[in-house]
Motif scaffolding. Sequence first.
Motif: not given
Length: 239
Positions: A172-186, A204-211
């Motif tokens: 599951d992903l939880t947006p932290l802002n318009s580029r970054k998400v918190a990641v929780k595995f199920d 953990g967390e992941l940020e999309m920096t180019y798309l």
Amino acid sequence: MALSSLSPPKHVATQSTYSIPKLYYSHSTTLSFPAIQNPHNITTSPLNQKWRTHVSFFPAFFNKTKDATHIKQELLEAIAPLDRGAEASPEDQEIIDQIAGKLEVCNPTKEPLKSSLLNGKWELIYTTSKSILQTQRPKILRSRVNYQAINVDTLRAQNMEGWPFFNQVTADLTPLNSRKVAVKFDYFKIAGLIPIKAPGRAQGELEMTYLDEELRVSRGDLGNLFVLKMVDPSYKVPT
């Protein structure tokens, strides 16, 4: 999201002899990214400033588009001989990071979590994560291909590895802002079949920096770099 034989986060214990997929993220909460700068160093003088306000937008726009296309090609050519990063030297990694930084400055999608371009199945073509690349294993036992799928409408993500183990993990992903998400595995799936519930600390967390429509660059919160190419925009992550 769009990733290798996916291994579990190092702090996640498992009794299986198989590798467990992990989402492409790291575990600290701080990130450092290249500063956004003016790539063209455009200046104006008092004599021509008024004129420039009427005509300078269009050249700047086209140059930026041209620069992104050129930088993407430069990045793809640089990573092509590196076996998704497994054969990259520290010098190679530094060069790739610099090119990716230039591409991030030209990011055409400033709010990727609000963009349909993020949806679908992506193939991992480069990373600095040793656990994902499985460089500690003999080459014959490393996954040959890795995918990451993301659906922004359902806020779900999935990582899938190819032969020889075919492991998967969903999150599951939880947006932290318009580029970054918190990641929780199920759930992890061994060989794509045997489900194992993920422990609560698997996150953990992941940020999309180019798309754009064909390439994505992401950074994990331990500084690992991920470069992915779109392979199936219609793919849906299981709910």
